[in-house]
Design an enzyme around this catalytic site. Sequence first.
Site, PDB file in Angstrom:
ATOM      1  N   SER A 533       0.863  -1.188   0.000  1.00 35.05           N
ATOM      2  CA  SER A 533       0.000   0.000   0.000  1.00 35.05           C
ATOM      3  C   SER A 533       0.897   1.234   0.000  1.00 35.05           C
ATOM      4  O   SER A 533       1.106   1.867   1.036  1.00 35.05           O
ATOM      5  CB  SER A 533      -0.877   0.014   1.262  1.00 35.05           C
ATOM      6  OG  SER A 533      -1.665  -1.139   1.354  1.00 35.05           O
ATOM      7  N   ASP A 559       9.785   3.799  -9.116  1.00 32.23           N
ATOM      8  CA  ASP A 559       8.647   3.725 -10.041  1.00 32.23           C
ATOM      9  C   ASP A 559       7.311   3.624  -9.296  1.00 32.23           C
ATOM     10  O   ASP A 559       6.257   3.852  -9.879  1.00 32.23           O
ATOM     11  CB  ASP A 559       8.774   2.484 -10.929  1.00 32.23           C
ATOM     12  CG  ASP A 559      10.158   2.336 -11.515  1.00 32.23           C
ATOM     13  OD1 ASP A 559      10.283   2.354 -12.726  1.00 32.23           O
ATOM     14  OD2 ASP A 559      11.124   2.216 -10.730  1.00 32.23           O
ATOM     15  N   HIS A 601      10.219  -0.646 -13.739  1.00 31.86           N
ATOM     16  CA  HIS A 601      11.048  -0.825 -12.541  1.00 31.86           C
ATOM     17  C   HIS A 601      12.431  -0.207 -12.701  1.00 31.86           C
ATOM     18  O   HIS A 601      13.347  -0.594 -12.001  1.00 31.86           O
ATOM     19  CB  HIS A 601      11.236  -2.314 -12.244  1.00 31.86           C
ATOM     20  CG  HIS A 601      10.091  -2.962 -11.518  1.00 31.86           C
ATOM     21  ND1 HIS A 601       8.849  -3.063 -12.048  1.00 31.86           N
ATOM     22  CD2 HIS A 601      10.028  -3.540 -10.291  1.00 31.86           C
ATOM     23  CE1 HIS A 601       8.059  -3.702 -11.194  1.00 31.86           C
ATOM     24  NE2 HIS A 601       8.750  -3.988 -10.115  1.00 31.86           N
TER      25      HIS A 601
END
Length: 825
Positions: A533, A559, A601
């Site tokens: 989260s 990212d 990424h």
Amino acid sequence: MPKSIPITPAESRASSTLKFDPIPINTYRKSVADELVNFSPKDLMRIQRDMEVIRAFENMLNEIKLRGNYKGIEYNHRGPAHLSIGQEATAVGQAYLLDVDDHIYGSHRSHGEILAKGLSAIDKLEDTKLMKIMEDYFGGEALRVVEKDAKGTVKDLGVDYLVYGALAEIFARDAGFNKGLGGSMHAFFPPFGIMPNNAIVGGSADIATGAALYKHVNKIPGIVIANIGDASLGCGPTWEAICFATMDQFRMLWDEAHRGGLPLIFNFVNNFYGMGGQPVGETMGFKILARLGAGVNPEQMHAERVDGYNPLAMIDAVARKKKVIEEKRGPVLLDTVTYRFSGHSPSDASSYREKSEIEAWQKVDPLLTFAADLIQNNVCTQMDIDALRASAEDVILKAFKKAIDLGISPRSNLKQSKGNLLEKVMFSNGRVESFGAPGRKPEVLLTKEENPRVKQLSTRSRSAVDDKGQKLSKAKCIGIRDALFEAIFDGFYRDPTLIAYGEENRDWGGAFAVYRGLTEALPYHRLFNSPISEAAIVGTAVGYGLEGGRVIAELMYCDFMGRAGDEIFNQLAKWQSMSGGLLKMPVILRVSVGSKYGAQHSQDWTAIAAHIPGLKVVFPATPYDAKGLMNAALVGTDPVIFFESQRLYDEPEHFVPAGAPTGFYEVAIGEPDVKKVGKDLTILTVGATLYRAIDAAKELESKYGISCEIIDARSIVPFNYEKVIASVKKTRKIVLASDACERGSVLQTMAAKITQFAFDELDAPPVIVGARNWITPSDEQEDAFFPFASDILDAIHEHVIPLKGYTVSRESGTEDLLRRNREGV
Ligand SMILES: Cc1ncc(C[n+]2csc(CCOP(=O)(O)OP(=O)(O)O)c2C)c(N)n1
Ligand SMILES: [Mg+2]
């Protein structure tokens, strides 16, 4: 992934049905008559008084916004006013039992909550304490304004102070609660437990969760309430906050002293509308908001629907839920039914609802129904109610006259160049080694010396080379990951409030092993795994930080900042300044820049972080700098976005002969560093390109006789240009390199500034060597994307000085740059 929680196929695959408990809906049915035993007439009258004050306050703003006139006095308020006319009972009922230590966080529509909580605090505080709060707050600036014509008691003065402070804030005056820098949607006043209100829908959900975490971890008294709208349930961060707040580990894994649920109520102020969209029946599917608690944890978040049109029902609910929280069984979800008669904002024509609907609610207006109940039960007469109303209006009118008067309530001069208020409060620039109470010891499980990683590191070389100058293998040296570990490890033994969390932080040791060795050293409440989260990771850190604790939050890859965009850019960056300099934000957000994992990424988003005012941004590239900057961030009071390159985690120290010291030292945030002295050309690098610049410099020197000076930016915000300008004065040429996509990168800003500051010193414009404006391709093809030494040489050859006999490795001339820009690639 603790080993103590085995997952068995037998249990996971067994057959059964899942049962839910009934969720109470408006179960409180008492009236004033039933409650006369529990409330004195004075208490009941205070409830009515508080509702009247809020109504009068909001009516005044409504008049101002709609007609530019209140009781014959003209005023143009240019800012917003999201009014809560109709919602007063919800706010007053909630605040009634709350102590000053109980903290409420709210929304864009929180004037009523501010006033209700303030009035409740004024009622509860002893006069001397109340006076002291008013005298101490920003040097008593607002008190000076209201005390001049004060007549009644200290509590009367308190009410004038509250109304004036809130209104002056809304009107952007210097004496406002947040020096006029917060305004209507953000105003708050911590001494009364009124914490930041948030203009981002659902923004308070994760911040309040972090505040509750702060209270829980540091054993600070009080509960926390997130007052957020019903429509905020459509917001991802609200859900992330709920997931974070209900993690099993609080009750299953944390040590006994810290075991238990968070002291937190998610109070959904359910007025049945977003702006015009209706969650029930249109934009959501829950029908009854309280239902949503059911799926979250076995306790169903103790969810229930409360009739927020009855202040006594609200008081009853808070009393019962406070008990649940005291028993460490929180958090709680409340679906508080209410209704706003006023539009979303005064310009709202209510095109999305029928007049009859508004009228039906106006018929049960709590100010009328509660008053009628009081009169019916002989608590008071209609004349008493009328007197309350008149007196509330007097208080508002008095504050209004003062708040609009520029002589009495001036605005601070933001055009002033030095010493301007906003420039002073953008950063707190403090130095606080520990936020713990005096004498408090950090909770740790091992002494520093017992730590296995500390023992292991003590055998490693602190420099990249041995005594004879021979290069050592990386495995034998302290790398950047170890240097970061050392700084963070020390921080945990210095500041008892310091906690760290993120994904895979515990057991795993952080995705890139910076935290290896911390699991053994720290109890759960100081180092833990969060849910996936990102918004809640950052949002809770904001709440933890602004409440007074220090936190290191980690987003595995830079990212993923997109997932936490609001929390980084609107919350972390802004609360110090929106508080008028009241709050500190000692939050370090670690983000790593990848390289091998493709398009999602492997991005360097320093530009995005640097663009947002209010964040310090650093990107060290050596162990010495990484540890020194981490140390500086860890004793600072500002939010720092700490970029780390995954390419460099095992990079040893090449520049400082003795390596990063074992003890504490700081590298000042904002100061670039000359890594190699030269005379013909400057290369300014950000992050990992430092090493490629060194490769380029070697070639330039050996093959072309060009001596390079290499400067590592180390920091991006703030950034002191002095060393760069001094270098350019000497070399007259500069190339800038970083792994970020070139378009809009921080290098562009730096190049523009260098041109501006040192135009006359330059033989050629600064040249930027960034990554291509593409997605990041596979690792196998990264040399086509990221800048390598050959790209730096190409750029120098094409745009700075032609290198004799040099053949470019790929096209990079002006023609090609023009084409790429034309095509947007
Ligand atoms: C993230 C975000 N999206 C949209 C908005 C614009 N906006 C402001 S208030 C609002 C409606 C919010 O409804 P709710 O959460 O129920 O609160 P209420 O206005 O009813 O008090 C919207 C869409 C915003 N401020 N923040
Ligand atoms: Mg709503």
